[in-house]
Design a protein around this motif. Sequence first.
Motif, PDB file in Angstrom:
ATOM      1  N   ARG A   1     -29.987 -24.090  24.291  1.00 41.98           N
ATOM      2  CA  ARG A   1     -30.870 -24.210  23.128  1.00 41.98           C
ATOM      3  C   ARG A   1     -30.108 -24.029  21.814  1.00 41.98           C
ATOM      4  N   ARG A   2     -29.089 -23.217  21.839  1.00 34.44           N
ATOM      5  CA  ARG A   2     -28.274 -23.032  20.646  1.00 34.44           C
ATOM      6  C   ARG A   2     -26.853 -23.470  20.989  1.00 34.44           C
ATOM      7  N   SER A   3     -26.147 -23.898  20.013  1.00 30.27           N
ATOM      8  CA  SER A   3     -24.779 -24.345  20.240  1.00 30.27           C
ATOM      9  C   SER A   3     -23.878 -23.128  20.400  1.00 30.27           C
ATOM     10  N   VAL A   4     -23.303 -22.991  21.591  1.00 29.06           N
ATOM     11  CA  VAL A   4     -22.454 -21.850  21.908  1.00 29.06           C
ATOM     12  C   VAL A   4     -21.085 -22.375  22.320  1.00 29.06           C
ATOM     13  N   SER A   5     -20.062 -21.821  21.754  1.00 33.94           N
ATOM     14  CA  SER A   5     -18.719 -22.196  22.154  1.00 33.94           C
ATOM     15  C   SER A   5     -18.297 -21.303  23.313  1.00 33.94           C
ATOM     16  N   ARG A   6     -18.044 -21.933  24.461  1.00 28.44           N
ATOM     17  CA  ARG A   6     -17.601 -21.210  25.651  1.00 28.44           C
ATOM     18  C   ARG A   6     -16.314 -21.820  26.145  1.00 28.44           C
ATOM     19  N   PRO A   7     -15.478 -21.024  26.739  1.00 26.11           N
ATOM     20  CA  PRO A   7     -14.291 -21.596  27.368  1.00 26.11           C
ATOM     21  C   PRO A   7     -14.712 -22.590  28.455  1.00 26.11           C
ATOM     22  N   PHE A   8     -13.920 -23.633  28.613  1.00 28.63           N
ATOM     23  CA  PHE A   8     -14.208 -24.703  29.562  1.00 28.63           C
ATOM     24  C   PHE A   8     -12.966 -24.953  30.403  1.00 28.63           C
ATOM     25  N   LYS A   9     -13.184 -25.158  31.704  1.00 28.16           N
ATOM     26  CA  LYS A   9     -12.086 -25.498  32.605  1.00 28.16           C
ATOM     27  C   LYS A   9     -12.437 -26.793  33.324  1.00 28.16           C
ATOM     28  N   GLY A  10     -11.606 -27.807  33.141  1.00 24.38           N
ATOM     29  CA  GLY A  10     -11.759 -29.066  33.867  1.00 24.38           C
ATOM     30  C   GLY A  10     -10.859 -29.043  35.084  1.00 24.38           C
ATOM     31  N   VAL A  11     -11.418 -29.371  36.230  1.00 26.03           N
ATOM     32  CA  VAL A  11     -10.672 -29.416  37.485  1.00 26.03           C
ATOM     33  C   VAL A  11     -10.797 -30.831  38.028  1.00 26.03           C
ATOM     34  N   ARG A  12      -9.658 -31.523  38.165  1.00 28.31           N
ATOM     35  CA  ARG A  12      -9.674 -32.916  38.596  1.00 28.31           C
ATOM     36  C   ARG A  12      -8.851 -33.094  39.869  1.00 28.31           C
ATOM     37  N   VAL A  13      -9.453 -33.777  40.828  1.00 24.27           N
ATOM     38  CA  VAL A  13      -8.769 -34.134  42.068  1.00 24.27           C
ATOM     39  C   VAL A  13      -8.522 -35.641  42.004  1.00 24.27           C
ATOM     40  N   VAL A  14      -7.269 -36.033  42.194  1.00 25.64           N
ATOM     41  CA  VAL A  14      -6.897 -37.443  42.107  1.00 25.64           C
ATOM     42  C   VAL A  14      -6.512 -37.927  43.505  1.00 25.64           C
ATOM     43  N   TYR A  15      -7.149 -39.027  43.924  1.00 19.86           N
ATOM     44  CA  TYR A  15      -6.916 -39.620  45.237  1.00 19.86           C
ATOM     45  C   TYR A  15      -6.227 -40.972  45.096  1.00 19.86           C
ATOM     46  N   GLU A  16      -5.530 -41.363  46.133  1.00 19.77           N
ATOM     47  CA  GLU A  16      -5.152 -42.764  46.295  1.00 19.77           C
ATOM     48  C   GLU A  16      -6.318 -43.413  47.024  1.00 19.77           C
ATOM     49  N   ALA A  17      -6.695 -44.615  46.626  1.00 18.41           N
ATOM     50  CA  ALA A  17      -7.807 -45.315  47.267  1.00 18.41           C
ATOM     51  C   ALA A  17      -7.480 -46.795  47.359  1.00 18.41           C
ATOM     52  N   HIS A  18      -8.238 -47.498  48.196  1.00 18.35           N
ATOM     53  CA  HIS A  18      -8.124 -48.959  48.228  1.00 18.35           C
ATOM     54  C   HIS A  18      -9.514 -49.573  48.307  1.00 18.35           C
ATOM     55  N   ILE A  19      -9.602 -50.806  47.862  1.00 15.51           N
ATOM     56  CA  ILE A  19     -10.861 -51.531  47.785  1.00 15.51           C
ATOM     57  C   ILE A  19     -11.260 -52.019  49.175  1.00 15.51           C
ATOM     58  N   THR A  20     -12.543 -51.852  49.508  1.00 17.35           N
ATOM     59  CA  THR A  20     -13.052 -52.339  50.793  1.00 17.35           C
ATOM     60  C   THR A  20     -14.126 -53.409  50.618  1.00 17.35           C
ATOM     61  N   GLY A  21     -14.596 -53.629  49.396  1.00 15.77           N
ATOM     62  CA  GLY A  21     -15.631 -54.642  49.166  1.00 15.77           C
ATOM     63  C   GLY A  21     -16.142 -54.557  47.744  1.00 15.77           C
ATOM     64  N   GLY A  22     -17.195 -55.309  47.485  1.00 16.54           N
ATOM     65  CA  GLY A  22     -17.799 -55.301  46.161  1.00 16.54           C
ATOM     66  C   GLY A  22     -17.157 -56.324  45.238  1.00 16.54           C
ATOM     67  N   MET A  23     -17.611 -56.313  43.979  1.00 13.52           N
ATOM     68  CA  MET A  23     -17.108 -57.243  42.971  1.00 13.52           C
ATOM     69  C   MET A  23     -16.849 -56.490  41.684  1.00 13.52           C
ATOM     70  N   LEU A  24     -15.814 -56.906  40.964  1.00 10.14           N
ATOM     71  CA  LEU A  24     -15.458 -56.262  39.712  1.00 10.14           C
ATOM     72  C   LEU A  24     -16.604 -56.355  38.716  1.00 10.14           C
ATOM     73  N   GLY A  25     -16.978 -55.225  38.169  1.00  9.33           N
ATOM     74  CA  GLY A  25     -18.028 -55.158  37.157  1.00  9.33           C
ATOM     75  C   GLY A  25     -18.715 -53.813  37.205  1.00  9.33           C
ATOM     76  N   THR A  26     -18.810 -53.140  36.077  1.00 12.63           N
ATOM     77  CA  THR A  26     -19.414 -51.816  36.071  1.00 12.63           C
ATOM     78  C   THR A  26     -20.903 -51.895  36.377  1.00 12.63           C
ATOM     79  N   LEU A  27     -21.405 -50.930  37.119  1.00  9.47           N
ATOM     80  CA  LEU A  27     -22.815 -50.830  37.455  1.00  9.47           C
ATOM     81  C   LEU A  27     -23.505 -49.770  36.612  1.00  9.47           C
ATOM     82  N   GLU A  28     -22.733 -49.076  35.807  1.00  9.92           N
ATOM     83  CA  GLU A  28     -23.257 -47.988  34.990  1.00  9.92           C
ATOM     84  C   GLU A  28     -24.103 -48.560  33.852  1.00  9.92           C
ATOM     85  N   VAL A  29     -25.297 -48.011  33.671  1.00  4.94           N
ATOM     86  CA  VAL A  29     -26.199 -48.449  32.605  1.00  4.94           C
ATOM     87  C   VAL A  29     -26.328 -47.328  31.591  1.00  4.94           C
TER      88      VAL A  29
END
Length: 152
Positions: free
Chosen positions: A89-117
């Motif tokens: 409800r109020r703007s509060v500055s808090r410490p933030f920690k981003g944790v990212r896991v990076v994978y190797e992947a390969h394409i199995t199907g689909g078509m190029l084009g974002t589905l995000e709206v």
Amino acid sequence: MHFSDYDTRLAGYAVIVNQDREILLSWFNGGNEPAHALWTLPGGGIEFHESIEAGTIREIKEETGFDAELVRPLTTHTFTENRSNSARRRSVSRPFKGVRVVYEAHITGGMLGTLEVDGTTDRAEWLAIDSLADVRHARIIDIGLDAWRAAV
């Protein structure tokens, strides 16, 4: 600092390289800050109910239009910063920690084009790995590619 004293975001990303040495990337539009737009690895935040693997596969599909299979974890990356938490409800500055896991992947199907709206990804493209020095891109791409090169 105790873990309850900071906010954490878990995210999964994928390095997907084709036979032409092109990497599949997503265009992050900057959200509320268009000046921060850049290329990034497909991926993003993992939902509470998801495994890291399932969330990463979902994010790849949403951002690129492709179905993918994770090959192996490549690396993890963490960073910290102070952020304003607008979800409260109020703007509060808090410490933030981003944790990212990076994978190797390969394409199995689909078509190029974002589905995000109405999201932060406008498009996806294959870019030559050698061209990355000439385009604005997120550091996570370099981190992911370094790990991918070390694993190949």
